[in-house]
Design a protein around this motif. Structure first.
Motif, mmCIF file in Angstrom:
data_model
loop_
_atom_site.group_PDB
_atom_site.id
_atom_site.type_symbol
_atom_site.label_atom_id
_atom_site.label_comp_id
_atom_site.label_asym_id
_atom_site.label_seq_id
_atom_site.Cartn_x
_atom_site.Cartn_y
_atom_site.Cartn_z
ATOM 1 N N LYS A 50 42.526 44.736 37.035
ATOM 2 C CA LYS A 50 42.553 44.054 38.337
ATOM 3 C C LYS A 50 41.430 44.578 39.216
ATOM 4 C CE LYS A 50 47.369 42.742 38.812
ATOM 5 N NZ LYS A 50 47.938 43.380 37.603
ATOM 6 N N PRO A 51 40.841 43.720 40.056
ATOM 7 C CA PRO A 51 39.798 44.195 40.970
ATOM 8 C C PRO A 51 40.409 45.048 42.086
ATOM 9 C CG PRO A 51 40.272 41.880 41.361
ATOM 10 C CD PRO A 51 41.081 42.285 40.179
ATOM 11 N N THR A 52 39.631 45.955 42.627
ATOM 12 C CA THR A 52 40.164 46.825 43.682
ATOM 13 C C THR A 52 40.274 46.077 45.012
ATOM 14 O OG1 THR A 52 37.909 47.623 43.852
ATOM 15 C CG2 THR A 52 39.493 49.079 42.786
ATOM 16 N N GLN A 53 39.398 45.098 45.257
ATOM 17 C CA GLN A 53 39.509 44.321 46.486
ATOM 18 C C GLN A 53 39.875 42.876 46.157
ATOM 19 O OE1 GLN A 53 34.889 44.955 46.796
ATOM 20 N NE2 GLN A 53 35.524 43.395 48.253
ATOM 21 N N THR A 54 40.394 42.181 47.139
ATOM 22 C CA THR A 54 40.803 40.798 46.883
ATOM 23 C C THR A 54 39.579 39.976 46.531
ATOM 24 O OG1 THR A 54 41.811 41.219 49.012
ATOM 25 C CG2 THR A 54 42.592 39.281 47.780
ATOM 26 N N PRO A 55 39.695 39.141 45.510
ATOM 27 C CA PRO A 55 38.545 38.343 45.094
ATOM 28 C C PRO A 55 38.041 37.453 46.223
ATOM 29 C CG PRO A 55 40.267 38.263 43.462
ATOM 30 C CD PRO A 55 40.845 38.963 44.637
ATOM 31 N N ALA A 56 36.727 37.360 46.329
ATOM 32 C CA ALA A 56 36.119 36.603 47.396
ATOM 33 C C ALA A 56 36.159 35.115 47.100
ATOM 34 C CB ALA A 56 34.671 37.056 47.558
ATOM 35 N N LEU A 57 36.336 34.789 45.847
ATOM 36 C CA LEU A 57 36.110 33.419 45.440
ATOM 37 C C LEU A 57 36.999 33.144 44.237
ATOM 38 C CD1 LEU A 57 34.029 30.984 45.666
ATOM 39 C CD2 LEU A 57 32.728 32.209 43.931
ATOM 40 N N THR A 58 37.562 31.950 44.184
ATOM 41 C CA THR A 58 38.325 31.568 42.998
ATOM 42 C C THR A 58 37.660 30.364 42.356
ATOM 43 O OG1 THR A 58 40.339 32.324 44.035
ATOM 44 C CG2 THR A 58 40.581 30.890 42.138
ATOM 45 N N VAL A 59 37.397 30.488 41.080
ATOM 46 C CA VAL A 59 36.789 29.393 40.342
ATOM 47 C C VAL A 59 37.738 29.009 39.220
ATOM 48 C CG1 VAL A 59 34.731 28.625 39.121
ATOM 49 C CG2 VAL A 59 34.565 30.489 40.760
ATOM 50 N N THR A 60 37.896 27.715 38.982
ATOM 51 C CA THR A 60 38.723 27.286 37.856
ATOM 52 C C THR A 60 37.811 26.811 36.736
ATOM 53 O OG1 THR A 60 40.422 26.595 39.380
ATOM 54 C CG2 THR A 60 40.585 25.760 37.135
ATOM 55 N N VAL A 61 37.998 27.397 35.567
ATOM 56 C CA VAL A 61 37.221 26.966 34.413
ATOM 57 C C VAL A 61 38.184 26.341 33.416
ATOM 58 C CG1 VAL A 61 35.676 27.662 32.566
ATOM 59 C CG2 VAL A 61 35.555 28.811 34.773
ATOM 60 N N THR A 62 37.891 25.130 32.980
ATOM 61 C CA THR A 62 38.748 24.455 32.019
ATOM 62 C C THR A 62 37.972 24.246 30.725
ATOM 63 O OG1 THR A 62 39.706 23.284 33.879
ATOM 64 C CG2 THR A 62 40.292 22.488 31.687
ATOM 65 N N GLY A 63 38.562 24.668 29.631
ATOM 66 C CA GLY A 63 37.908 24.490 28.339
ATOM 67 C C GLY A 63 38.170 23.096 27.807
ATOM 68 N N LYS A 85 40.330 31.219 37.193
ATOM 69 C CA LYS A 85 41.541 30.645 36.609
ATOM 70 C C LYS A 85 41.125 29.893 35.364
ATOM 71 C CE LYS A 85 44.456 30.241 40.598
ATOM 72 N NZ LYS A 85 45.149 29.333 41.515
ATOM 73 N N LEU A 86 41.873 30.120 34.292
ATOM 74 C CA LEU A 86 41.456 29.571 33.010
ATOM 75 C C LEU A 86 42.473 28.568 32.506
ATOM 76 C CD1 LEU A 86 40.401 33.003 31.569
ATOM 77 C CD2 LEU A 86 38.855 31.183 32.255
ATOM 78 N N LYS A 87 41.994 27.375 32.235
ATOM 79 C CA LYS A 87 42.879 26.323 31.724
ATOM 80 C C LYS A 87 42.257 25.716 30.492
ATOM 81 C CE LYS A 87 44.250 24.731 36.305
ATOM 82 N NZ LYS A 87 44.166 23.549 37.170
ATOM 83 N N SER A 88 43.046 24.928 29.799
ATOM 84 C CA SER A 88 42.476 24.183 28.695
ATOM 85 C C SER A 88 42.935 22.741 28.764
ATOM 86 C CB SER A 88 42.896 24.776 27.358
ATOM 87 O OG SER A 88 42.569 23.866 26.332
ATOM 88 N N ALA A 89 42.027 21.848 28.396
ATOM 89 C CA ALA A 89 42.375 20.426 28.413
ATOM 90 C C ALA A 89 42.860 19.968 27.052
ATOM 91 C CB ALA A 89 41.168 19.604 28.824
ATOM 92 N N ASP A 90 42.615 20.762 26.011
ATOM 93 C CA ASP A 90 43.001 20.295 24.680
ATOM 94 C C ASP A 90 43.560 21.416 23.814
ATOM 95 O OD1 ASP A 90 40.336 21.419 24.159
ATOM 96 O OD2 ASP A 90 39.594 19.480 24.849
ATOM 97 N N VAL A 91 42.693 22.178 23.149
ATOM 98 C CA VAL A 91 43.191 23.234 22.260
ATOM 99 C C VAL A 91 42.912 24.586 22.911
ATOM 100 C CG1 VAL A 91 42.776 21.795 20.258
ATOM 101 C CG2 VAL A 91 41.035 23.431 20.971
ATOM 102 N N ILE A 92 43.255 25.661 22.213
ATOM 103 C CA ILE A 92 43.017 26.981 22.770
ATOM 104 C C ILE A 92 41.537 27.339 22.645
ATOM 105 C CG2 ILE A 92 43.569 29.440 22.604
ATOM 106 C CD1 ILE A 92 46.296 28.678 21.555
ATOM 107 N N HIS A 93 40.938 27.702 23.753
ATOM 108 C CA HIS A 93 39.584 28.252 23.757
ATOM 109 C C HIS A 93 39.691 29.674 24.309
ATOM 110 C CE1 HIS A 93 37.907 24.202 23.154
ATOM 111 N NE2 HIS A 93 38.787 23.794 24.036
#
Lengths: 200, 669, 342
Positions: free
Chosen positions: C121-134, C169-177
């Motif tokens: 875990k990061p020591t400070q709160t994350p400045a930015l949240t990005v969602t990446v979808t495979g 944040k990590l998501k997938s649209a189909d299979v496991i990546h």
């Protein structure tokens, strides 16, 4: 020099719990128990994460399943008694009790089929249906195989194959039937009683 | 000979008797009677009906080795593709099928079956028995293994082989993303193979607990037996997990259930749990018996017993105990809570402790012994190094945060090949060099043997050591090609060259087998001057194994006079004769006291047909031929009922009621 | 003679080392070489752990090899092959060997748990949240914003500000990546039906290569991405550009390039500000701002782009992008149209 008294007389062949068959069926029971453990693990794993109505029809009705459980347990008792009477050399009692066990087993199957028929879902309609029918289906297969085994034992008993000294097959087939019954208790508790634990 | 006739007339002599005791030198009437009883039918009838554990063991060895060669050729094709960047020898789909079949073949069709081959052949010989506990089940287990192997390869020539990797993650292997028959073949094949492995495991366990020679108490059995026992117990407990997983997947694909169907609440991670609950113990199941081979055979070439027998036996079991609870280390990157990861990581590291016990036991055995540099010794000593390297890389991948980097890269590929080739293939080849004289009666060629070792050892390290580096340079596994700017060219080239050198080593070994089969020096019963029971009988062993069931007084029956550890001596030439049909002695599970005279079945076609019908049933499932499935189920039932039908010759039913000649006797009882 | 024979492994190892070393220098520049070049607090501690473990492994391996070799070749007093030594003795080997191993392992368990806590875990709160979808086989990257018009969607490129922890944040649209930018952090699976998380932080501006590392089918080998770390100011500028819809001078079917795009491409691709709103493939609104196309396979040049459109199946077999058979006229018009997507 010799470590054993080799003048001691030894039983020959399939002598109940000395037989390899007895050990074999115990090993079979271990692996089958594991199979059911994984099935129930699958149930709990999926039910813990589900967002669906669980079970879809609401809390399951318990009356028939409880009656059915009692029937199955009764069949276990009668299989045990059947083996007991062979030891007492009362083959007729033994045959009668084995027949009774089979009738009880078949009753269980019929009632279970009615239960299946009453369900508003099937194997493919939702996740719960997949689980319910796979788990009870697996158990049903075991019951059917168990009934075939009991039928064979009945035939063999009737043919006079067994007496008080030689009836390993009855012991081995009997313990398999007891296993099928004990597994039902776990299946019953999981599918029928467990949903109530949330609603308490 | 010394068969007493005096009790022959007692009324219950068919249910109970004093076992005949005495000697049976070769050529005596007793020995000839045994040979007559136990030898199987000649010709094709014998071929299909034999239940002799030695024949079955050899079949297992040969079949598994053929699968090793097939899997090896697949690997070489892949190495050709990867030798240079941006090659187009294979399409991605071809490559995916090749690496999947390579994994399936090596892990399921080679690694355990080859050890089952050794154990099938050796167990009764090591334990002093005339056969396995369930000879017919043994035959069945082989037939199903063979059919399952053919089944899983059936779609390969059509270009429709399994293509989702040997651990076959859903949803990629599910109905949406994998529409062909590829995965159905794999799923059904695995369930079928599971039947074979399970019945095999039951057989080993019961054989160990019931079939040991009198006096072979549980602390006198060879380590190979401990290894196979541990593996068998693990198989019994974990095979259902993978069979269930594959069955559920098949139901999802073909029936429409939703266990892994994300859109309807199914969970892909369920697959990973079920698969690895099985998969990790399986890894130990395919190395522990091989470690047992080393623990038993290495001492022969060190001219002293193994150091720390008890410690090694306990370590074998401890490894498996840990093995049951570390499956999550294959799932560190799935987003599970950190705290559980660190616990599983710690448990995974702890597995190295029992491994360390074994390593130091082997080194101490060599150190304190006087090594004889024969080919098997080279393989066993080389194995120790490979074991250490594989174990250390295992500790590295067990550290959770490092695992997040190393996992699914070539580092893991290197690790698993060091473990599986190093701990399985090297002991297996060494074991074949060691027991070849027992199998065939002839020695293998030493010169070719040494060549095969050095070529294999050098090729192996050249092939697989650079894979560690490739992994550290970030090369993911299961990519069909890579581009030059990734910096992986050199390591891949070395790996490819090494793999071909390794293949040449295997080829030299095979040539050696062929030559030695015909022209090897005759071996005699104990060419290595080894200590265990299998070397007390002729090479190859007679059909009945032991003319007299020996009585055992120590762990090293053939070294007793020289070790002189106690006044007790095993009795190898005098013991139970048991010549009334197929008989052997059944003993108590722990201290091996004679308990029962076991009646063994003779040759039978039934196992072949049960295996055939079960396999055809799976073919029916694959093609949805429902009526055919019904017929096959019925055929299975009928053959199984015939199998189970109580037989007088096996004393499974009371003799008197059904015995026409003495029907009236039943009244007397 | 015998001694020489047993020196062979050493010879092999040293020859291998001599061959490999110069290449190792070259390989150390490998884009995914996390073992020598990790950056940021989510990856660096693991790199040190790797060095400790690898160093320790090499030492142990050498010690054991020497023990084994000595055990094999040391001089023996007796050599009567017929005699057998007694069973007892030697247990001290097991006690000492296992004891030392246990102590080392115990230390490693503690050390690796400490590292795990540092990087989990990061020591400070994350400045930015990005969602990446495979997706099969590319990455959709989304920067969420309270105001939906400020939402950014791009593909195969993850722009982050230097020196700040970024939650992904990590998501997938189909299979496991599996999302893996090894120089910045370890991998995490992207599992359909589940949202996984991980964090990265780049201490220096630069480009960090990433790669799908969970086998996902035909395009698995060609599923790369890049993390581009830049100063907060540059990052802000980049965001502002990306938020704009496409600035196209002609958005009608009169334009032949627009027509080809709408007919052939819009079913899968989106260009914000036009009617093209396909969801199966990368958003092309700011296509020309990207460094690469086809999930890292090719540098983004007009030439490559043309090749990719015409021959996607050859360049990336099995890709969901078909090879389009366009006439010279059509492709020229399409290329002209695409060249406006800045």
């Amino acid at each position: 020099m010799n470590l054993f008294d080799h003048n001691r007389s030894l039983p020959i062949g399939s002598d109940a719990k000395l037989s390899t068959g007895w050990w074999g069926v115990l090993a079979l029971i271990v692996t089958e128990s594991a199979l059911f453990a994984y099935l129930l693990f699958t149930y709990f794993y999926l039910s813990a994460q589900t967002e669906q109505q669980w079970p879809p029809e609401g809390l399951p009705s318990l009356t028939m399943p409880i009656i059915n459980t009692i029937i199955l347990l009764a069949s276990s008792v009668s299989v045990w008694a059947s083996e007991h009477y062979i030891r007492l050399k009362q083959i007729r009692w033994s045959i009668g009790l084995m027949a009774l066990s089979i009738i009880l087993g078949i009753s269980f199957v019929l009632i279970q089929l009615i239960e299946w028929h009453k369900k508003p879902y099937d194997m493919t309609s939702d996740l719960y249906g997949s689980l319910y029918f796979t788990i009870t289906g697996f158990h049903m297969c075991h019951v059917v195989i168990g009934i075939v085994v009991l039928l064979l034992l009945l035939v063999w008993l009737s043919l006079g194959y067994f007496d008080d000294r030689r009836h390993a097959a009855v012991t081995i087939g009997g313990v398999y039937w007891h296993f099928v019954d004990v597994v039902w208790l776990f299946v019953f508790a999981t599918l029928y009683l467990f949903p109530y634990s949330d609603s308490v | 000979m010394a068969i007493s006739d005096k009790k022959h007339n007692l009324p219950d002599n068919r249910l109970e008797r004093v076992p005949e005791y005495g000697c049976a030198p070769t050529g005596s009437t007793v020995e000839m009677r045994l040979a007559h009883t136990w030898e199987c039918n000649p010709g094709w009838r014998g071929w299909f009906s034999t239940v002799d554990h030695k024949t079955i063991g050899i079949r297992y060895l040969i079949t598994a080795f053929i699968f090793l060669i097939i899997g090896g050729i697949e690997a070489l094709i892949m190495r050709a593709q990867l030798s240079l960047p941006d090659q187009t020898l294979l399409t991605p789909e071809q490559y995916n099928q090749l690496f999947t079949m390579h994994g399936i073949t090596m892990i399921f069709l080679y690694a355990l079956p080859i050890l089952s081959g050794f154990s099938n052949y050796l167990w009764p010989l090591l334990l002093g028995s005339r056969d396995m506990a369930f000879p017919r089940l043994n035959a069945l287990s082989y037939w199903i293994f063979l059919f399952a192997g053919v089944f899983m390869y059936a779609s390969f020539p059509l270009g429709q082989a399994p293509n989702a990797g040997w651990f076959n993650y859903v949803p990629f292997s599910g109905p949406i993303y994998n529409t062909g028959p590829n995965i159905d073949v794999f799923a059904l094949g695995m369930v079928l193979l599971g039947i074979s492995t399970t019945v095999g495991a039951v057989n080993f366990i019961v054989t160990l607990f019931k079939m040991r020679a009198p006096g072979m108490t549980i602390n006198r059995v060879p380590i190979l037996v401990w290894g196979t026992l541990t593996a068998s117990v693990a198989n019994l407990i974990t095979i259902p997990a993978v069979s269930l997983a594959f069955l559920l997947l098949w139901l999802d694909r073909q029936v429409g259930t939703q266990f892994f169907d994300v859109a309807n609440g199914g969970k892909p991670l369920l697959w990973q749990h079920l698969f690895w609950i099985f998969g990790h113990p399986w890894v130990y199941a395919i190395v522990l018996p091989a470690m047992g081979i080393v623990s038993d055979a290495l001492p022969t070439f060190c001219r002293r017993p193994l150091v720390g027998y008890t410690a090694v036996a306990l370590a074998t079991m401890a490894t498996m105990m840990f093995g049951f609870v570390v499956w999550v280390h294959h799932m560190f990157a799935t987003g599970l809570p950190t705290i559980s990861l660190s616990i599983f990581g710690a448990a995974s590291m702890a597995i190295s402790i029992p491994s360390a016990v074994a390593v130091f036991a082997w080194i101490a055995t060599i150190w304190l012994g006087r090594p004889v540099f024969k080919t098997p010794f080279l393989f066993f000593a080389g194995f120790v190094i490979l074991f250490v390297i594989g174990g250390l890389s295992g500790v590295m991948v067990a550290a959770v945060s490092l695992n997040w980097q190393l996992n699914e890269t070539y580092f893991v590929v290197a690790h698993l090949h060091y473990v599986l080739l190093g701990i399985n293939v090297f002991p297996v080849i060494g074991g074949i060099y060691y027991w070849f004289p027992k199998f065939t009666g002839r020695m293998m060629n030493e010169k070719l043997g040494k060549w095969s070792f050095w070529v294999m050892f050098i090729g192996f390290n050249a092939a697989f050591f650079p894979m560690h580096i490739a992994g550290l340079l970030g090369m993911p596994r299961r990519i069909y090609t890579y581009s030059s700017h990734m910096g992986w060219d050199t390591v891949n080239m070395i790996t490819s060259i090494g793999s071909f050198i390794f293949a040449i080593g295997i080829l030299i070994f095979l040539v050696n087998v062929m030559i030695s089969l015909k022209r090897g020096v005759l071996a005699g019963s104990n060419p290595w001057d080894a200590a265990t029971l299998e070397w007390s009988i002729s090479s190859p062993p007679p059909a009945y194994n032991f003319a007299v069931i020996p009585i055992i007084a120590s762990r090293h029956p053939l070294w007793e006079n020289r070790l002189n550890e106690s006044s007790e001596r095993s009795s190898l030439s005098e013991g139970y004769l048991l010549t009334a049909g197929h008989e052997t002695i059944g003993t108590s599970p722990i201290d091996a006291k004679p308990q029962v005279i076991l009646k063994m079945p003779g040759d039978s076609y039934i196992p072949f047909f049960v295996g055939l019908f079960v396999s055809l049933l799976f073919v029916g499932l694959l093609f949805h031929w429902w009526s055919f499935i019904g017929v096959m189920t019925a055929a299975c039932c009928i053959t199984l009922i015939l199998w189970m039908w109580p037989q007088k010759s096996l004393a499974q039913r009371t003799v008197f009621n059904a015995d026409h000649s003495s029907q009236n006797n039943s009244e007397k009882i | 003679m015998k001694h020489n024979l047993y020196m062979t492994p050493f010879l092999v190892i040293s020859i291998t080392a001599i061959v490999v070393l110069p290449n190792a220098v070259q390989a150390s520049e490998a884009p995914l070489n996390y073992f020598l070049h990790s950056y940021g607090p989510a990856a660096k501690p693991t790199m040190y752990l790797g060095w400790v473990l690898a160093g320790l492994s090499v030492i142990i391996c050498i010690v054991i090899s020497l023990l084994l070799l000595t055990a094999i070749i040391r001089k023996r007093s007796r050599s009567d092959p017929y005699s057998i030594d007694r069973e007892g003795g030697g247990l001290l080997w097991i006690y000492i060997g296992t004891g030392i191993s246990t102590i080392i392992l115990f230390g490693l368990v503690i050390y690796s748990s400490m590292i795990l806590n540092q990087v989990a875990k990061p020591t400070q709160t994350p400045a930015l949240t990005v969602t990446v979808t495979g997706y099969d086989w590319w990455w959709k990257v989304e920067y969420e914003h309270d105001d939906p018009t400020q939402h950014i969607i791009t593909a195969n490129e993850l722009h982050i500000p230097v020196g700040l922890p970024v939650l992904i944040k990590l998501k997938s649209a189909d299979v496991i990546h599996a999302f893996w930018v090894p120089k910045l952090a370890g991998k995490t699976q992207m599992i359909p039906g589940l949202v996984n998380q991980q964090w990265i932080q780049a201490d220096m501006s630069g480009i960090y290569a990433g790669q799908c590392v969970q086998f996902c089918g035909a395009g698995h080998a060609h599923m790369g991405l890049e993390v581009i770390a830049k100063s907060p100011q540059e990052f802000e500028d980049w965001q502002n550009t990306q938020r704009k819809t496409a600035m196209l001078s002609f958005k009608t079917f009169e334009d032949p390039g627009y027509k080809v795009f709408m007919d052939q491409c819009a079913g899968c691709h989106t260009i914000r500000g036009t009617e093209a709103a396909g969801k199966h493939a990368p958003d092309l609104t700011h296509l020309n701002s990207r460094r690469k196309i086809a999930a890292g396979l090719l540098a983004n040049t007009p030439d490559h782009l043309k090749k990719w459109i015409m021959n996607a199946q050859e360049l990336k077999p099995g890709s969901r992008m078909p090879s389009f058979a366009l006439s010279n006229h059509e492709i020229a018009a399409l290329m002209l149209f695409l060249s406006n997507l800045d």
